[in-house]
Design a protein around this motif. Structure first.
Motif, PDB file in Angstrom:
ATOM      1  N   LEU A   1       0.824  -1.218   0.000  1.00  0.00           N
ATOM      2  CA  LEU A   1       0.000   0.000   0.000  1.00  0.00           C
ATOM      3  C   LEU A   1       0.856   1.265   0.000  1.00  0.00           C
ATOM      4  O   LEU A   1       0.569   2.224  -0.730  1.00  0.00           O
ATOM      5  CB  LEU A   1      -0.944  -0.002   1.202  1.00  0.00           C
ATOM      6  CG  LEU A   1      -2.014  -1.097   1.188  1.00  0.00           C
ATOM      7  CD1 LEU A   1      -2.755  -1.134   2.518  1.00  0.00           C
ATOM      8  CD2 LEU A   1      -2.975  -0.907   0.034  1.00  0.00           C
ATOM      9  N   ILE A   2       1.893   1.264   0.802  1.00  0.00           N
ATOM     10  CA  ILE A   2       2.780   2.437   0.858  1.00  0.00           C
ATOM     11  C   ILE A   2       3.485   2.636  -0.481  1.00  0.00           C
ATOM     12  O   ILE A   2       3.533   3.746  -0.999  1.00  0.00           O
ATOM     13  CB  ILE A   2       3.787   2.303   2.028  1.00  0.00           C
ATOM     14  CG1 ILE A   2       3.058   2.495   3.357  1.00  0.00           C
ATOM     15  CG2 ILE A   2       4.939   3.302   1.881  1.00  0.00           C
ATOM     16  CD1 ILE A   2       3.908   2.195   4.595  1.00  0.00           C
ATOM     17  N   THR A   3       4.008   1.561  -1.052  1.00  0.00           N
ATOM     18  CA  THR A   3       4.730   1.712  -2.314  1.00  0.00           C
ATOM     19  C   THR A   3       3.785   2.079  -3.463  1.00  0.00           C
ATOM     20  O   THR A   3       4.181   2.808  -4.374  1.00  0.00           O
ATOM     21  CB  THR A   3       5.563   0.459  -2.663  1.00  0.00           C
ATOM     22  OG1 THR A   3       4.727  -0.694  -2.661  1.00  0.00           O
ATOM     23  CG2 THR A   3       6.691   0.256  -1.672  1.00  0.00           C
ATOM     24  N   GLN A   4       2.533   1.631  -3.421  1.00  0.00           N
ATOM     25  CA  GLN A   4       1.556   2.041  -4.435  1.00  0.00           C
ATOM     26  C   GLN A   4       1.343   3.553  -4.366  1.00  0.00           C
ATOM     27  O   GLN A   4       1.286   4.224  -5.403  1.00  0.00           O
ATOM     28  CB  GLN A   4       0.224   1.321  -4.237  1.00  0.00           C
ATOM     29  CG  GLN A   4       0.229  -0.112  -4.698  1.00  0.00           C
ATOM     30  CD  GLN A   4      -1.061  -0.842  -4.364  1.00  0.00           C
ATOM     31  OE1 GLN A   4      -1.887  -0.386  -3.573  1.00  0.00           O
ATOM     32  NE2 GLN A   4      -1.238  -1.998  -4.960  1.00  0.00           N
ATOM     33  N   ASP A   5       1.215   4.088  -3.160  1.00  0.00           N
ATOM     34  CA  ASP A   5       1.073   5.537  -3.006  1.00  0.00           C
ATOM     35  C   ASP A   5       2.283   6.261  -3.581  1.00  0.00           C
ATOM     36  O   ASP A   5       2.141   7.302  -4.229  1.00  0.00           O
ATOM     37  CB  ASP A   5       0.916   5.922  -1.533  1.00  0.00           C
ATOM     38  CG  ASP A   5      -0.528   5.901  -1.060  1.00  0.00           C
ATOM     39  OD1 ASP A   5      -1.428   5.548  -1.839  1.00  0.00           O
ATOM     40  OD2 ASP A   5      -0.746   6.261   0.117  1.00  0.00           O
ATOM     41  N   HIS A   6       3.472   5.714  -3.344  1.00  0.00           N
ATOM     42  CA  HIS A   6       4.686   6.341  -3.873  1.00  0.00           C
ATOM     43  C   HIS A   6       4.627   6.448  -5.396  1.00  0.00           C
ATOM     44  O   HIS A   6       5.000   7.476  -5.971  1.00  0.00           O
ATOM     45  CB  HIS A   6       5.932   5.554  -3.459  1.00  0.00           C
ATOM     46  CG  HIS A   6       6.223   5.594  -2.000  1.00  0.00           C
ATOM     47  ND1 HIS A   6       7.142   4.745  -1.419  1.00  0.00           N
ATOM     48  CD2 HIS A   6       5.734   6.369  -0.990  1.00  0.00           C
ATOM     49  CE1 HIS A   6       7.206   5.000  -0.116  1.00  0.00           C
ATOM     50  NE2 HIS A   6       6.347   5.979   0.165  1.00  0.00           N
TER      51      HIS A   6
ATOM     52  N   GLY B   1       3.704   9.740 -10.369  1.00  0.00           N
ATOM     53  CA  GLY B   1       2.912  10.034 -11.562  1.00  0.00           C
ATOM     54  C   GLY B   1       2.398  11.469 -11.570  1.00  0.00           C
ATOM     55  O   GLY B   1       2.402  12.137 -12.607  1.00  0.00           O
ATOM     56  N   ILE B   2       1.972  11.948 -10.409  1.00  0.00           N
ATOM     57  CA  ILE B   2       1.509  13.340 -10.301  1.00  0.00           C
ATOM     58  C   ILE B   2       2.679  14.289 -10.525  1.00  0.00           C
ATOM     59  O   ILE B   2       2.541  15.291 -11.233  1.00  0.00           O
ATOM     60  CB  ILE B   2       0.820  13.590  -8.941  1.00  0.00           C
ATOM     61  CG1 ILE B   2      -0.451  12.748  -8.816  1.00  0.00           C
ATOM     62  CG2 ILE B   2       0.495  15.087  -8.778  1.00  0.00           C
ATOM     63  CD1 ILE B   2      -1.071  12.742  -7.418  1.00  0.00           C
ATOM     64  N   PHE B   3       3.825  13.978  -9.927  1.00  0.00           N
ATOM     65  CA  PHE B   3       5.018  14.802 -10.156  1.00  0.00           C
ATOM     66  C   PHE B   3       5.321  14.890 -11.648  1.00  0.00           C
ATOM     67  O   PHE B   3       5.631  15.959 -12.165  1.00  0.00           O
ATOM     68  CB  PHE B   3       6.244  14.233  -9.430  1.00  0.00           C
ATOM     69  CG  PHE B   3       6.297  14.495  -7.955  1.00  0.00           C
ATOM     70  CD1 PHE B   3       5.643  15.563  -7.372  1.00  0.00           C
ATOM     71  CD2 PHE B   3       7.047  13.661  -7.135  1.00  0.00           C
ATOM     72  CE1 PHE B   3       5.724  15.818  -6.014  1.00  0.00           C
ATOM     73  CE2 PHE B   3       7.140  13.898  -5.767  1.00  0.00           C
ATOM     74  CZ  PHE B   3       6.475  14.983  -5.207  1.00  0.00           C
TER      75      PHE B   3
ATOM     76  N   ALA C   1      -2.346  12.800   3.669  1.00  0.00           N
ATOM     77  CA  ALA C   1      -3.036  11.594   4.141  1.00  0.00           C
ATOM     78  C   ALA C   1      -2.053  10.429   4.306  1.00  0.00           C
ATOM     79  O   ALA C   1      -2.093   9.700   5.303  1.00  0.00           O
ATOM     80  CB  ALA C   1      -4.159  11.217   3.177  1.00  0.00           C
ATOM     81  N   HIS C   2      -1.167  10.272   3.346  1.00  0.00           N
ATOM     82  CA  HIS C   2      -0.167   9.204   3.388  1.00  0.00           C
ATOM     83  C   HIS C   2       0.750   9.375   4.605  1.00  0.00           C
ATOM     84  O   HIS C   2       0.980   8.423   5.361  1.00  0.00           O
ATOM     85  CB  HIS C   2       0.636   9.237   2.077  1.00  0.00           C
ATOM     86  CG  HIS C   2       1.735   8.231   2.004  1.00  0.00           C
ATOM     87  ND1 HIS C   2       1.562   6.981   1.464  1.00  0.00           N
ATOM     88  CD2 HIS C   2       3.034   8.308   2.390  1.00  0.00           C
ATOM     89  CE1 HIS C   2       2.714   6.319   1.529  1.00  0.00           C
ATOM     90  NE2 HIS C   2       3.624   7.109   2.073  1.00  0.00           N
ATOM     91  N   ALA C   3       1.246  10.588   4.799  1.00  0.00           N
ATOM     92  CA  ALA C   3       2.157  10.847   5.921  1.00  0.00           C
ATOM     93  C   ALA C   3       1.468  10.610   7.260  1.00  0.00           C
ATOM     94  O   ALA C   3       2.039   9.983   8.162  1.00  0.00           O
ATOM     95  CB  ALA C   3       2.695  12.273   5.848  1.00  0.00           C
TER      96      ALA C   3
END
Length: 183
Positions: free
Chosen positions: A8-13, A18-20, A43-45
């Motif tokens: 889950l964490i790596t998916q968020d990364h 992609g947004i960057f 939210a992730h942090a």
């Protein structure tokens, strides 16, 4: 669908990267992308700090989150297309990429060694729940047009539905993929 905390964490990364990329290439609505990035990073942090980090030595990662929040605020205040925006984006990307690299090469592998698969799943559920709470608070209902879900909310639903390619989809594509998945 994988629900372990590391996945889950790596998916968020990957979504953040992609947004960057879209922001660097000046693709899409820059203001909307910055708003989405803001909601997702915060939210992730918060989810990591509240649900994952308490059981491990992650003081340095918390400090990196604080640094990224300051840089994120600079990006939010800057007007897209300006030198100030480009500088704020570059600084944020550098900071977040450094954090992601450390987290994925040191912190997460250490966590994987320290706990069993059942605990990784439990942490994943706790992370996901806390992240969803923050996303609702940051960009939840009422923040869009006539209560429409935000892109971040649609992404969250697509993640839960295990829709492939979701990290590369725009808001309308996510909505359509979710409608298709229900059919």
């Amino acid at each position: 669908m994988a629900t372990d905390v590391i996945t889950l964490i790596t998916q968020d990364h990957r979504v953040v990267e992609g947004i960057f990329d879209q922001l660097k290439k000046r693709q899409g609505d820059q203001q909307a992308l910055v708003a989405e990035l803001h909601a997702l990073l915060i939210a992730h942090a918060r989810a990591e700090e509240d649900r994952v980090y308490p059981g491990i030595d992650a003081h340095h990662s918390v400090e990196e989150h604080k640094e990224a929040e300051v840089l994120l605020d600079s990006l939010v205040r800057a007007r897209p297309g300006t030198a100030e925006f480009a500088k704020a984006l570059d600084e944020l990307i550098e900071s977040v990429n450094h954090h992601v690299e450390e987290e994925e090469t040191k912190l997460l592998p250490s966590l994987k060694k320290a706990v069993d698969a059942k605990e990784l799943e439990r942490l994943g559920k706790a992370f996901q729940q806390r992240r969803a709470e923050e996303l609702r608070a940051l960009g939840g209902p009422g923040s869009g047009v006539a209560g429409e879900p935000t892109k971040a909310e649609l992404y969250e639903r697509a993640q839960q539905a295990d829709i492939p390619g979701r990290s590369q989809m725009g808001k309308e594509e996510l909505a359509q993929a979710l409608r298709d998945a229900k059919s």
